[in-house]
Write a protein that holds these residues in place. Structure first.
Motif, PDB file in Angstrom:
ATOM      1  N   UNK A   1       0.829  -1.203   0.000  1.00 31.52           N
ATOM      2  CA  UNK A   1       0.000   0.000   0.000  1.00 31.52           C
ATOM      3  C   UNK A   1       0.868   1.259   0.000  1.00 31.52           C
ATOM      4  N   UNK A   2       2.016   1.184   0.693  1.00 32.92           N
ATOM      5  CA  UNK A   2       2.858   2.365   0.812  1.00 32.92           C
ATOM      6  C   UNK A   2       3.503   2.775  -0.510  1.00 32.92           C
ATOM      7  N   UNK A   3       3.666   1.831  -1.433  1.00 36.90           N
ATOM      8  CA  UNK A   3       4.275   2.145  -2.720  1.00 36.90           C
ATOM      9  C   UNK A   3       3.263   2.875  -3.590  1.00 36.90           C
ATOM     10  N   UNK A   4       3.575   4.091  -3.917  1.00 33.50           N
ATOM     11  CA  UNK A   4       2.663   4.889  -4.728  1.00 33.50           C
ATOM     12  C   UNK A   4       2.728   4.440  -6.184  1.00 33.50           C
ATOM     13  N   UNK A   5       1.702   4.785  -6.971  1.00 29.78           N
ATOM     14  CA  UNK A   5       1.744   4.443  -8.399  1.00 29.78           C
ATOM     15  C   UNK A   5       2.963   5.013  -9.106  1.00 29.78           C
ATOM     16  N   UNK A   6       3.402   6.204  -8.699  1.00 26.19           N
ATOM     17  CA  UNK A   6       4.588   6.798  -9.308  1.00 26.19           C
ATOM     18  C   UNK A   6       5.834   5.981  -9.004  1.00 26.19           C
ATOM     19  N   UNK A   7       5.940   5.490  -7.760  1.00 29.28           N
ATOM     20  CA  UNK A   7       7.078   4.651  -7.395  1.00 29.28           C
ATOM     21  C   UNK A   7       7.050   3.326  -8.146  1.00 29.28           C
ATOM     22  N   UNK A   8       5.866   2.755  -8.275  1.00 26.27           N
ATOM     23  CA  UNK A   8       5.748   1.502  -9.020  1.00 26.27           C
ATOM     24  C   UNK A   8       6.133   1.696 -10.478  1.00 26.27           C
ATOM     25  N   UNK A   9       5.756   2.836 -11.039  1.00 23.73           N
ATOM     26  CA  UNK A   9       6.110   3.128 -12.434  1.00 23.73           C
ATOM     27  C   UNK A   9       7.610   3.305 -12.575  1.00 23.73           C
ATOM     28  N   UNK A  10       8.231   3.939 -11.584  1.00 19.98           N
ATOM     29  CA  UNK A  10       9.661   4.206 -11.636  1.00 19.98           C
ATOM     30  C   UNK A  10      10.489   2.929 -11.521  1.00 19.98           C
ATOM     31  N   UNK A  11       9.895   1.863 -10.962  1.00 15.69           N
ATOM     32  CA  UNK A  11      10.598   0.594 -10.863  1.00 15.69           C
ATOM     33  C   UNK A  11      10.731  -0.100 -12.212  1.00 15.69           C
ATOM     34  N   UNK A  12      10.032   0.396 -13.215  1.00 12.79           N
ATOM     35  CA  UNK A  12      10.143  -0.143 -14.568  1.00 12.79           C
ATOM     36  C   UNK A  12      11.393   0.429 -15.239  1.00 12.79           C
ATOM     37  N   UNK A  13      12.298  -0.470 -15.688  1.00 15.60           N
ATOM     38  CA  UNK A  13      13.542  -0.028 -16.298  1.00 15.60           C
ATOM     39  C   UNK A  13      13.333   0.803 -17.548  1.00 15.60           C
ATOM     40  N   UNK A  14      12.345   0.427 -18.351  1.00 16.01           N
ATOM     41  CA  UNK A  14      12.080   1.171 -19.586  1.00 16.01           C
ATOM     42  C   UNK A  14      11.658   2.601 -19.282  1.00 16.01           C
ATOM     43  N   UNK A  15      10.889   2.783 -18.219  1.00 11.11           N
ATOM     44  CA  UNK A  15      10.448   4.126 -17.834  1.00 11.11           C
ATOM     45  C   UNK A  15      11.640   4.969 -17.386  1.00 11.11           C
ATOM     46  N   UNK A  16      12.536   4.371 -16.604  1.00 11.38           N
ATOM     47  CA  UNK A  16      13.715   5.111 -16.138  1.00 11.38           C
ATOM     48  C   UNK A  16      14.604   5.526 -17.314  1.00 11.38           C
ATOM     49  N   UNK A  17      14.811   4.604 -18.245  1.00 12.69           N
ATOM     50  CA  UNK A  17      15.653   4.931 -19.410  1.00 12.69           C
ATOM     51  C   UNK A  17      15.010   6.013 -20.265  1.00 12.69           C
ATOM     52  N   UNK A  18      13.690   5.935 -20.416  1.00  9.96           N
ATOM     53  CA  UNK A  18      12.993   6.976 -21.165  1.00  9.96           C
ATOM     54  C   UNK A  18      13.136   8.327 -20.478  1.00  9.96           C
ATOM     55  N   UNK A  19      13.058   8.321 -19.163  1.00  6.00           N
ATOM     56  CA  UNK A  19      13.241   9.563 -18.410  1.00  6.00           C
ATOM     57  C   UNK A  19      14.633  10.150 -18.611  1.00  6.00           C
ATOM     58  N   UNK A  20      15.648   9.290 -18.632  1.00  4.55           N
ATOM     59  CA  UNK A  20      17.020   9.759 -18.854  1.00  4.55           C
ATOM     60  C   UNK A  20      17.151  10.383 -20.240  1.00  4.55           C
ATOM     61  N   UNK A  21      16.576   9.718 -21.254  1.00  6.99           N
ATOM     62  CA  UNK A  21      16.645  10.248 -22.620  1.00  6.99           C
ATOM     63  C   UNK A  21      15.935  11.596 -22.727  1.00  6.99           C
ATOM     64  N   UNK A  22      14.775  11.712 -22.098  1.00  5.11           N
ATOM     65  CA  UNK A  22      14.048  12.979 -22.121  1.00  5.11           C
ATOM     66  C   UNK A  22      14.839  14.091 -21.433  1.00  5.11           C
ATOM     67  N   UNK A  23      15.502  13.744 -20.336  1.00  8.50           N
ATOM     68  CA  UNK A  23      16.325  14.733 -19.631  1.00  8.50           C
ATOM     69  C   UNK A  23      17.474  15.200 -20.518  1.00  8.50           C
ATOM     70  N   UNK A  24      18.101  14.275 -21.246  1.00 12.16           N
ATOM     71  CA  UNK A  24      19.191  14.646 -22.147  1.00 12.16           C
ATOM     72  C   UNK A  24      18.695  15.558 -23.269  1.00 12.16           C
ATOM     73  N   UNK A  25      17.490  15.276 -23.775  1.00  7.16           N
ATOM     74  CA  UNK A  25      16.922  16.120 -24.826  1.00  7.16           C
ATOM     75  C   UNK A  25      16.631  17.532 -24.313  1.00  7.16           C
TER      76      UNK A  25
END
Length: 284
Positions: free
Chosen positions: A21-45
């Motif tokens: 219950x304590x894990x928020x939807x945002x935290x659960x999404x961040x545990x996805x490797x593809x989401x983290x890599x996409x975030x890194x690419x967006x930050x670089x852009x």
């Protein structure tokens, strides 16, 4: 069952539920490797855009928006798509021939001592030699055209794939080898039914390295061929636009090279890994 044990079990279940219950939807999404890599690419852009706007010099570093505009324009008139098709056609030929030759050398090496000595000698001799350094010889031997490009691509792929495949074969446990031999497997049947599945993580690593070497060698070689013959793929597209100082188009070509590399790595090779290494349960 004693009451204290039941109380501990209930407490454990409640603790697990509380953690879930304590894990928020945002935290659960961040545990996805593809989401983290996409975030890194967006930050670089974003960093690219901010830096280019602050620099305010299109000849040195165009903005992301200008680059995407040039990319869209080149796709719309068909120029970039034609260059991509030309590069990928040559790449597939060179990569395929290189992998085939590496397979033959490795199979011979794993079955005979002389083959092992031959592979080790050839790799020690030619692997340190950069593929692009062979381009002048390729031009003399094969002339201007696909033959010269394929020659340097084969050199860039062959040794990386052969070394990793041979290393993977040698790392297969003796127990597994004896099982195959006890079942009467010999020759190619022994290689493809015992050695290849067991060594496939290492083989796939070699295929990835060979692909990366081939892709960057092709772009570099096409830059030279573009100077010589006025035609080619993505490398010539980059060189051609650099000559006319269309720097956003140059960056569009570079961005295309990066995107194709990311697609091959994260789509093609990951799909192969999912249907082989993970399915067979041999992931190291």
């Amino acid at each position: 069952m004693p009451a204290n044990i039941l109380m501990r079990a209930d407490h454990t279940d409640q603790t697990d539920e509380d953690l879930a219950i304590r894990i928020s939807p945002l935290q659960a999404l961040w545990q996805n490797g593809a989401v983290r890599k996409t975030g890194i690419l967006l930050a670089l852009l974003v960093i690219w855009q901010v830096y280019a706007v602050r620099l305010d010099n299109q000849l040195l570093f165009p903005t992301l928006t200008d680059t995407l505009s040039a990319l869209w324009r080149s796709i719309g008139d068909g120029t970039l798509l034609a260059r991509i098709a030309a590069s990928l056609k040559v790449l597939l030929i060179g990569y395929g021939v290189g992998v085939a030759l590496a397979s033959v050398l490795t199979i011979v090496a794993i079955n005979t001592r002389l083959g092992t000595d031959l592979l080790e000698t050839l790799t020690a001799t030619f692997n340190p030699l950069p593929a692009i350094a062979l381009l002048p010889l390729a031009l003399i031997w094969f002339g201007l055209g696909v033959g010269s490009l394929v020659f340097v691509l084969v050199h860039s792929v062959l040794w990386a794939v052969a070394l990793n495949t041979h290393s993977g074969f040698r790392s297969v446990s003796q127990t597994l080898r004896m099982v195959g031999q006890n079942y009467g497997l010999r020759g190619l049947r022994y290689v493809f039914r015992i050695l290849v599945p067991a060594a496939f993580p290492t083989i796939l690593t070699g295929l990835k390295i060979g692909w990366a070497f081939a892709w960057r060698t092709l772009i570099a070689a096409e830059l030279v061929f573009g100077v010589s013959s006025g035609q080619g793929g993505l490398g010539w597209y980059i060189f051609e636009n650099r000559n006319v100082l269309d720097i956003p188009a140059v960056f569009a070509g570079l961005l295309t090279v990066i995107v194709i590399g990311l697609v091959v790595e994260n789509l093609i090779f990951r799909t192969i890994e999912r249907h082989t290494i993970q399915k067979w349960g041999v992931q190291s």
